[in-house]
Design an enzyme around this catalytic site. Sequence first.
Site, PDB file in Angstrom:
ATOM      1  N   HIS A   1       0.820  -1.203   0.000  1.00 23.48           N
ATOM      2  CA  HIS A   1       0.000   0.000   0.000  1.00 23.48           C
ATOM      3  C   HIS A   1       0.856   1.255   0.000  1.00 23.48           C
ATOM      4  O   HIS A   1       0.345   2.364   0.012  1.00 23.48           O
ATOM      5  CB  HIS A   1      -0.981  -0.043   1.170  1.00 23.48           C
ATOM      6  CG  HIS A   1      -1.967  -1.170   1.022  1.00 23.48           C
ATOM      7  ND1 HIS A   1      -2.986  -1.404   1.891  1.00 23.48           N
ATOM      8  CD2 HIS A   1      -2.081  -2.137   0.065  1.00 23.48           C
ATOM      9  CE1 HIS A   1      -3.687  -2.466   1.487  1.00 23.48           C
ATOM     10  NE2 HIS A   1      -3.131  -2.924   0.382  1.00 23.48           N
TER      11      HIS A   1
ATOM     12  N   ARG B   1      -7.013   2.218   2.332  1.00 20.44           N
ATOM     13  CA  ARG B   1      -7.294   0.817   2.662  1.00 20.44           C
ATOM     14  C   ARG B   1      -6.959   0.468   4.107  1.00 20.44           C
ATOM     15  O   ARG B   1      -6.960  -0.696   4.503  1.00 20.44           O
ATOM     16  CB  ARG B   1      -6.499  -0.088   1.710  1.00 20.44           C
ATOM     17  CG  ARG B   1      -6.946   0.029   0.256  1.00 20.44           C
ATOM     18  CD  ARG B   1      -5.919  -0.502  -0.730  1.00 20.44           C
ATOM     19  NE  ARG B   1      -4.764   0.380  -0.848  1.00 20.44           N
ATOM     20  CZ  ARG B   1      -3.783   0.246  -1.744  1.00 20.44           C
ATOM     21  NH1 ARG B   1      -3.834  -0.738  -2.618  1.00 20.44           N
ATOM     22  NH2 ARG B   1      -2.765   1.087  -1.778  1.00 20.44           N
TER      23      ARG B   1
HETATM   24  C1  HEM Z   1      -5.886 -10.327   4.818  1.00 22.96           C
HETATM   25  C2  HEM Z   1      -5.042  -9.920   3.949  1.00 22.96           C
HETATM   26  C3  HEM Z   1      -5.373  -9.388   2.587  1.00 22.96           C
HETATM   27  C4  HEM Z   1      -6.574  -9.096   2.030  1.00 22.96           C
HETATM   28  C5  HEM Z   1      -7.948  -9.215   2.648  1.00 22.96           C
HETATM   29  C6  HEM Z   1      -6.313  -8.610   0.696  1.00 22.96           C
HETATM   30  C7  HEM Z   1      -7.303  -8.222  -0.169  1.00 22.96           C
HETATM   31  C8  HEM Z   1      -7.053  -7.668  -1.405  1.00 22.96           C
HETATM   32  C9  HEM Z   1      -8.067  -7.196  -2.311  1.00 22.96           C
HETATM   33  C10 HEM Z   1      -9.561  -7.257  -2.070  1.00 22.96           C
HETATM   34  C11 HEM Z   1      -7.448  -6.716  -3.381  1.00 22.96           C
HETATM   35  C12 HEM Z   1      -8.096  -6.130  -4.633  1.00 22.96           C
HETATM   36  C13 HEM Z   1      -8.382  -7.281  -5.595  1.00 22.96           C
HETATM   37  C14 HEM Z   1      -8.770  -6.813  -6.961  1.00 22.96           C
HETATM   38  O1  HEM Z   1      -9.936  -6.471  -7.134  1.00 22.96           O
HETATM   39  O2  HEM Z   1      -7.932  -6.785  -7.852  1.00 22.96           O
HETATM   40  C15 HEM Z   1      -6.039  -6.849  -3.165  1.00 22.96           C
HETATM   41  C16 HEM Z   1      -5.077  -6.395  -4.010  1.00 22.96           C
HETATM   42  C17 HEM Z   1      -3.733  -6.546  -3.798  1.00 22.96           C
HETATM   43  N1  HEM Z   1      -3.125  -7.233  -2.790  1.00 22.96           N
HETATM   44 FE1  HEM Z   1      -4.039  -7.990  -1.202  1.00 22.96          FE
HETATM   45  N2  HEM Z   1      -4.969  -8.616   0.476  1.00 22.96           N
HETATM   46  C18 HEM Z   1      -4.363  -9.088   1.598  1.00 22.96           C
HETATM   47  C19 HEM Z   1      -3.016  -9.275   1.798  1.00 22.96           C
HETATM   48  C20 HEM Z   1      -2.050  -9.000   0.866  1.00 22.96           C
HETATM   49  C21 HEM Z   1      -0.653  -9.281   1.026  1.00 22.96           C
HETATM   50  C22 HEM Z   1      -0.046  -9.957   2.240  1.00 22.96           C
HETATM   51  C23 HEM Z   1      -0.034  -8.854  -0.109  1.00 22.96           C
HETATM   52  C24 HEM Z   1       1.436  -8.913  -0.488  1.00 22.96           C
HETATM   53  C25 HEM Z   1       2.410  -9.298   0.285  1.00 22.96           C
HETATM   54  C26 HEM Z   1      -1.045  -8.300  -0.977  1.00 22.96           C
HETATM   55  C27 HEM Z   1      -0.810  -7.747  -2.213  1.00 22.96           C
HETATM   56  C28 HEM Z   1      -1.786  -7.174  -2.992  1.00 22.96           C
HETATM   57  C29 HEM Z   1      -1.518  -6.408  -4.181  1.00 22.96           C
HETATM   58  C30 HEM Z   1      -0.156  -6.094  -4.791  1.00 22.96           C
HETATM   59  C31 HEM Z   1      -2.740  -5.982  -4.661  1.00 22.96           C
HETATM   60  C32 HEM Z   1      -2.991  -5.004  -5.784  1.00 22.96           C
HETATM   61  C33 HEM Z   1      -3.267  -3.686  -5.078  1.00 22.96           C
HETATM   62  C34 HEM Z   1      -3.555  -2.530  -5.962  1.00 22.96           C
HETATM   63  O3  HEM Z   1      -2.603  -1.938  -6.426  1.00 22.96           O
HETATM   64  O4  HEM Z   1      -4.722  -2.190  -6.173  1.00 22.96           O
HETATM   65  N3  HEM Z   1      -2.245  -8.409  -0.352  1.00 22.96           N
HETATM   66  N4  HEM Z   1      -5.821  -7.458  -1.957  1.00 22.96           N
END
Ligand code: HEM
Length: 936
Positions: free
Chosen positions: A259, A404
């Site tokens: 983020h 977020r």
């Molecule tokens: C409980 C933990 C997490 C939840 C609930 C979560 C949830 C989400 C959601 C809902 C999205 C948007 C999906 C979409 O519509 O494309 C997202 C995007 C993403 N998540 Fe997670 N995530 C979690 C943990 C993580 C972790 C641990 C990482 C990396 C180490 C990560 C990396 C990313 C990345 C790179 C994106 C794209 C974000 C953007 O630029 O919009 N997330 N995640």
Amino acid sequence: MDSRNRLPSDIEKLQWIVFGLVASLVGVDPQPQRHPHSLWSSFLPPTNGIDHQRQSPAKRPFQPPVNQYTRQGGDNCAINIPGRNGDSACVTYEAVNAAFSATKQRMNLPGPKGRSMTDIDVDHLSQILVETSRNLIREYNLHPDAVHEALPLIDTQRTVIDDFCPAYLKRPKCSVKRYREYNGMCNNLDHPHWGATLSTMRRLLPPDYADGVSEPRISVTGKELPTARYVSAINHRDFGFHDHAVTVYLPAWGQLIDHDMTMGAESKDPETDAEPKCCDKTPNQRHPACWPVEIPTEDPFYSNFGRRCMEFVRSGSGLTENCKLGSRTTMNIITSTLDANFVYGSSKETADKLRRFQGGLLKTNSANHHLGLKDLLPPKLESPDAGCVRPNKDVYCFLAGDTRANQQVMLTTHHTIMMREHNRIAVEFGYINPHWDDEKIYQETRHIVAAMVQHITYNEFLPMVLGKDIMSRYGLLLDKKGMGSFYDPTVDPTIPVGFFAAAYRFGHSLIPSTIERWSVSHQFVSARRLSEMLLNPIDMYGPGICDQYLSGFMNQVSQAVDDSVTEELTNHLFQEGQNRWGLDLASLNMQRGRDNGVPSYNAFRRYCGLPPARHWDDLIGVFTNDTLQRYTNIYSTPDDIDLWSAGISERPAPGSMVGPVFGCIIGETFRNLRYGDRFWYENGGWPSSFTQAQLQEIRKVKLSRLVCDNGDHIDSAQVYVMVLPDPKLNPRVPCRSSVLPRINLELWRDSGDNANYNNDGVHSTGTEEPATVSIHPHETEQLFQVPPAFQHLQEEALLFDEPKYPPDPNHHIRPPPPPPSQQDYVEPPHHQHHPEPIHHHSAGPAYQPDQQHQHRPQQYHPPPKASHPPPVPAIFPVSGTGGVLLLPGPPGHGHHGHHHGHNYGPPPAAGYNHVRRPPRTRVKSNILGKLLKLKG
Ligand code: HEM
């Protein structure tokens, strides 16, 4: 030996047997029928009106060799496209103007030049440019690749497009300053938009759109790809395999810094300013950005609820410098570089909303001060329901630099910790440099916090994720001394689309199904289903809860990076109200990749220098046999496999948590974030540079120090909180110990005659400490046995049993920050003044600030001695398994299902013997395993 002829090893056979057993327990056929012949083959293609006809190679127009397109300086020819017979076609400026004007009219573009644009406006103009490009392709019968290669060469400043291009995409005048711009502009003086807010993400490979311009990727056969949910349901089931080195702190930090780097733009409905809803409308009533995920009728989970449609809206598209033509792009609405924008925001407007404008401090909520607890984040009073669910209108979620912050407690907790760290440093600066004004204190503190984020990420997080080989290949190993000339103005730090939409989402595989709270004395308290915690940060008002989460993150074991993803994310993401189903994050990841033209896994194998798979057999050994078997059933050809799915399923590279393709994309991205960031904390010779002595202080900082300083009553932590505690390798030490030194801010003392700070606020490197430039890391021979994080650790660990840690001399206790002024104080909602302790399903002890904590002892306390013999380290190096072995869990604990907040077993004993065996355990021969071997 040719891997195609390799017989499965005993371990692989064992895996098949265990997998079969597990699968039969959960009622899934471990070898599903090949998709086209199974019942599942009756899926309809997505019905959002997109014409998915990929042009067959035979029908494609002539494609000139790459780099043969020339931009025409003279007269009316915007670009020359070479033809088959040596002739060339000229795309005229008039044709560009006509195509743009027609599209603009059809798509109803209002707005004069130079107005400030929202992300909705940017998305709209961007769509018009994409359609203009499509018209030109049709008119000139251009090869789809020309969209990516040639059309961006057209000088749009000589067209009517220029009248509509927003002012921020014009080239600004940059000057060299000490502090970063909030929006990241001018980091690169020659390319001011590199890595800036609202700019487009970089492409490692040309986009793979079905029509070459914007429609989501389809199979190389010209047919539809299997629906993302089918891939998810077959290949990303929940087996709950745990990693055996890393704690939940690793994904927590990983998501926090995501983020800091990426936030893809949403397509919004201009009328509601919200993402459109798609599933409750018929295809032709839907918003054009709707592209819901189709759920197969036979889906093992959603069929129970009659769900056939999952909400999905395409990403908002972006604009490049001067609004160039070309294919659809992906917009990043935050800065790419690691600059702690999740604390401060990516625009001045956001930053100002978060500031107290007094003493350099950030706004806070002091609701729990009367309990002797530190500040919480300020309440989110504007759009209070955006990005969180409130139990009632009197309760507010939290406000931070990233929108977020309320997504789940791991994030909210760390936003709180980083806000507290900012204010802690700012208060110190008020004492050290009483003549500094609010602005100076705020900016210097922001500068240090960003440096800490960079240092912790490269010193503690990346070594665990990538391992030493990949770290060294991409020049990510930190120097221990000296200043570097790391900055290379030809390196673009902009985040690549493949990183945002696939590779960095590896973290989704690490997330456990419950989040645990532990006491500050490292005893398990309770666990709660992840899906209940999403968008629900209200817990954080509970006294002592922040500490319990922090302690939980450093004690709870993380899941492994593998094809298994918790059902909490694949079936219950953002589950609403009484529903027993939610979204599927695995499906969203793959859909997002296709939406953004991310090429397939095979294309990235080629990109990363690996042989692309021509046959399924070429992938033997790349994945487990089960995964490969499933892929042959899911996809028509290896060329179709989605990057995210294959990336998390790859066998890890030696010493790494991820496989070679994700290692390559992540390694390259972090390389660019280091070498392409002019404000990188190790850089010498710029006004933004720290002195050498200051840099050494920043190098001392560990995440455990931040936890110790900014938890309420945390008084011990393992040295590296992203790694499980271990008495020898990663001992738990008292916070006062000199093993966890605190940054000595005295080195920022500005005595007026001190050459460190000159009058215009520009910080020179001083004469006493000339900035020595060390050898570039690529040229340095690294005498490197284990990841750098563990070099210190090994040395320190040897001392652990002796009570030798004198209190850290920098451990001054400063009074808490002054109360906010009346003007800036944000009155917390009345109910928050005396919040009740929040009890969860398995109630842990209510908050009882214990005496020891209320009067922090000044003298050293040795860590609690385990009452048992020295514990078995939380590591089981297993050789010859390819890194994977399945162990049966304790009796009575089958497939983990949902624990509804129950502990897995009795509370752990005191000391270090707290690592509970998860029900089914995947043991990895990983970095710590190697360390054990190294230590003999
Ligand atoms: C409980 C933990 C997490 C939840 C609930 C979560 C949830 C989400 C959601 C809902 C999205 C948007 C999906 C979409 O519509 O494309 C997202 C995007 C993403 N998540 Fe997670 N995530 C979690 C943990 C993580 C972790 C641990 C990482 C990396 C180490 C990560 C990396 C990313 C990345 C790179 C994106 C794209 C974000 C953007 O630029 O919009 N997330 N995640």
